[in-house]
Design a protein around this motif. Structure first.
Motif, PDB file in Angstrom:
ATOM      1  N   TYR A  97       0.805  -1.223   0.000  1.00  0.00           N
ATOM      2  CA  TYR A  97       0.000   0.000   0.000  1.00  0.00           C
ATOM      3  C   TYR A  97       0.838   1.273   0.000  1.00  0.00           C
ATOM      4  N   PHE A  98       2.075   1.187  -0.521  1.00  0.00           N
ATOM      5  CA  PHE A  98       2.922   2.381  -0.550  1.00  0.00           C
ATOM      6  C   PHE A  98       2.304   3.453  -1.435  1.00  0.00           C
ATOM      7  N   ARG A  99       1.880   3.076  -2.653  1.00  0.00           N
ATOM      8  CA  ARG A  99       1.330   4.076  -3.571  1.00  0.00           C
ATOM      9  C   ARG A  99       0.069   4.727  -3.008  1.00  0.00           C
ATOM     10  N   ALA A 100      -0.851   3.926  -2.518  1.00  0.00           N
ATOM     11  CA  ALA A 100      -2.104   4.470  -1.983  1.00  0.00           C
ATOM     12  C   ALA A 100      -1.835   5.357  -0.771  1.00  0.00           C
ATOM     13  N   SER A 101      -0.942   4.924   0.100  1.00  0.00           N
ATOM     14  CA  SER A 101      -0.613   5.717   1.285  1.00  0.00           C
ATOM     15  C   SER A 101       0.096   7.006   0.900  1.00  0.00           C
ATOM     16  N   CYS A 102       0.961   6.932  -0.096  1.00  0.00           N
ATOM     17  CA  CYS A 102       1.668   8.113  -0.585  1.00  0.00           C
ATOM     18  C   CYS A 102       0.682   9.116  -1.173  1.00  0.00           C
ATOM     19  N   GLU A 103      -0.261   8.607  -1.958  1.00  0.00           N
ATOM     20  CA  GLU A 103      -1.288   9.478  -2.545  1.00  0.00           C
ATOM     21  C   GLU A 103      -2.103  10.157  -1.446  1.00  0.00           C
ATOM     22  N   ASP A 104      -2.511   9.410  -0.429  1.00  0.00           N
ATOM     23  CA  ASP A 104      -3.265   9.993   0.689  1.00  0.00           C
ATOM     24  C   ASP A 104      -2.457  11.079   1.390  1.00  0.00           C
ATOM     25  N   MET A 105      -1.182  10.808   1.679  1.00  0.00           N
ATOM     26  CA  MET A 105      -0.336  11.776   2.371  1.00  0.00           C
ATOM     27  C   MET A 105      -0.130  13.021   1.512  1.00  0.00           C
ATOM     28  N   ALA A 106       0.142  12.831   0.230  1.00  0.00           N
ATOM     29  CA  ALA A 106       0.352  13.976  -0.665  1.00  0.00           C
ATOM     30  C   ALA A 106      -0.883  14.857  -0.714  1.00  0.00           C
ATOM     31  N   ARG A 107      -2.039  14.253  -0.790  1.00  0.00           N
ATOM     32  CA  ARG A 107      -3.278  15.036  -0.853  1.00  0.00           C
ATOM     33  C   ARG A 107      -3.511  15.788   0.458  1.00  0.00           C
ATOM     34  N   ARG A 108      -3.199  15.149   1.578  1.00  0.00           N
ATOM     35  CA  ARG A 108      -3.332  15.846   2.872  1.00  0.00           C
ATOM     36  C   ARG A 108      -2.405  17.050   2.950  1.00  0.00           C
ATOM     37  N   LEU A 109      -1.220  16.913   2.340  1.00  0.00           N
ATOM     38  CA  LEU A 109      -0.231  17.994   2.374  1.00  0.00           C
ATOM     39  C   LEU A 109      -0.445  19.036   1.276  1.00  0.00           C
ATOM     40  N   GLY A 110      -1.355  18.766   0.351  1.00  0.00           N
ATOM     41  CA  GLY A 110      -1.586  19.683  -0.751  1.00  0.00           C
ATOM     42  C   GLY A 110      -0.508  19.621  -1.823  1.00  0.00           C
ATOM     43  N   VAL A 111       0.109  18.448  -1.968  1.00  0.00           N
ATOM     44  CA  VAL A 111       1.177  18.244  -2.942  1.00  0.00           C
ATOM     45  C   VAL A 111       0.588  17.639  -4.207  1.00  0.00           C
ATOM     46  N   ALA A 112       0.999  18.143  -5.364  1.00  0.00           N
ATOM     47  CA  ALA A 112       0.589  17.595  -6.656  1.00  0.00           C
ATOM     48  C   ALA A 112       1.668  16.640  -7.148  1.00  0.00           C
ATOM     49  N   GLY A 113       1.308  15.792  -8.117  1.00  0.00           N
ATOM     50  CA  GLY A 113       2.294  14.897  -8.700  1.00  0.00           C
ATOM     51  C   GLY A 113       1.715  13.538  -9.002  1.00  0.00           C
ATOM     52  N   TRP A 114       2.587  12.535  -8.980  1.00  0.00           N
ATOM     53  CA  TRP A 114       2.169  11.171  -9.295  1.00  0.00           C
ATOM     54  C   TRP A 114       3.107  10.176  -8.628  1.00  0.00           C
ATOM     55  N   VAL A 115       2.622   8.933  -8.531  1.00  0.00           N
ATOM     56  CA  VAL A 115       3.405   7.828  -7.973  1.00  0.00           C
ATOM     57  C   VAL A 115       3.108   6.584  -8.802  1.00  0.00           C
ATOM     58  N   ARG A 116       4.126   5.740  -9.006  1.00  0.00           N
ATOM     59  CA  ARG A 116       3.923   4.499  -9.764  1.00  0.00           C
ATOM     60  C   ARG A 116       4.947   3.458  -9.333  1.00  0.00           C
ATOM     61  N   ASN A 117       4.575   2.182  -9.553  1.00  0.00           N
ATOM     62  CA  ASN A 117       5.515   1.084  -9.362  1.00  0.00           C
ATOM     63  C   ASN A 117       6.445   1.018 -10.559  1.00  0.00           C
ATOM     64  N   ARG A 118       7.693   0.647 -10.314  1.00  0.00           N
ATOM     65  CA  ARG A 118       8.651   0.418 -11.389  1.00  0.00           C
ATOM     66  C   ARG A 118       8.862  -1.079 -11.557  1.00  0.00           C
ATOM     67  N   ASP A 119       9.299  -1.473 -12.739  1.00  0.00           N
ATOM     68  CA  ASP A 119       9.537  -2.893 -13.022  1.00  0.00           C
ATOM     69  C   ASP A 119      10.639  -3.484 -12.146  1.00  0.00           C
ATOM     70  N   ASP A 120      11.536  -2.642 -11.625  1.00  0.00           N
ATOM     71  CA  ASP A 120      12.651  -3.139 -10.810  1.00  0.00           C
ATOM     72  C   ASP A 120      12.286  -3.316  -9.331  1.00  0.00           C
ATOM     73  N   GLY A 121      11.005  -3.114  -8.982  1.00  0.00           N
ATOM     74  CA  GLY A 121      10.561  -3.304  -7.603  1.00  0.00           C
ATOM     75  C   GLY A 121      10.535  -2.036  -6.776  1.00  0.00           C
ATOM     76  N   ALA A 122      11.049  -0.952  -7.317  1.00  0.00           N
ATOM     77  CA  ALA A 122      11.038   0.332  -6.613  1.00  0.00           C
ATOM     78  C   ALA A 122       9.724   1.064  -6.892  1.00  0.00           C
ATOM     79  N   VAL A 123       9.514   2.150  -6.166  1.00  0.00           N
ATOM     80  CA  VAL A 123       8.389   3.043  -6.408  1.00  0.00           C
ATOM     81  C   VAL A 123       8.979   4.395  -6.807  1.00  0.00           C
ATOM     82  N   GLU A 124       8.402   4.991  -7.832  1.00  0.00           N
ATOM     83  CA  GLU A 124       8.883   6.280  -8.355  1.00  0.00           C
ATOM     84  C   GLU A 124       7.782   7.311  -8.178  1.00  0.00           C
ATOM     85  N   LEU A 125       8.153   8.539  -7.848  1.00  0.00           N
ATOM     86  CA  LEU A 125       7.159   9.584  -7.730  1.00  0.00           C
ATOM     87  C   LEU A 125       7.739  10.949  -8.031  1.00  0.00           C
TER      88      LEU A 125
END
Length: 93
Positions: free
Chosen positions: A19-47
Motif C-alpha cells: 500500500y505504498f502508492r495508496a498511502s503516498c497518494e493519501d499523504m500527498a493530498r493531505r499535504l496539498g502536494v501535486a504529482g504522481w506515484v507508480r511502481n517500477r519494473d525493478d521493484g522500486a516506487v517512483e514519484l
C-alpha cells in the motif's frame, strides 16, 4: 504565496504490495502536494512531488519510512522541473 518546488524520488526496499502508492497518494493530498506515484519494473516506487517547499519536504521525509507494512532501504531524491499541468496527486499504472 510560497514558491513551488518539484522533486523526483525513487524509493527502494519492500515498497510494492504494501500500500505504498495508496498511502503516498493519501499523504500527498493531505499535504496539498501535486504529482504522481507508480511502481517500477525493478521493484522500486517512483514519484514526482510538487508544491510548497515545506509540504514537499514533509512528503520526502514520509517516503523514507512509508506505510507500516513497507521496509524502505533507500530513497533517491533529485530536483524535477515544475510542471504547471500537475494539479493533484494520482497513482499512475
Amino acid at each position: 504565496m510560497p514558491s513551488t518546488i518539484s522533486r523526483h524520488l525513487i524509493v527502494h526496499g519492500r515498497v510494492q504490495g504494501v500500500y505504498f502508492r495508496a498511502s503516498c497518494e493519501d499523504m500527498a493530498r493531505r499535504l496539498g502536494v501535486a504529482g504522481w506515484v507508480r511502481n517500477r519494473d525493478d521493484g522500486a516506487v517512483e514519484l514526482v512531488a510538487q508544491g510548497s517547499a515545506d509540504a514537499v519536504e514533509e512528503l520526502v521525509r514520509w517516503c523514507h519510512q512509508g506505510p507500516r507494512q513497507a521496509s524502505v532501504t533507500s530513497v533517491e531524491v533529485g530536483e524535477a522541473e515544475v510542471d504547471d499541468r500537475l494539479s493533484d496527486f494520482r497513482t499512475r499504472y
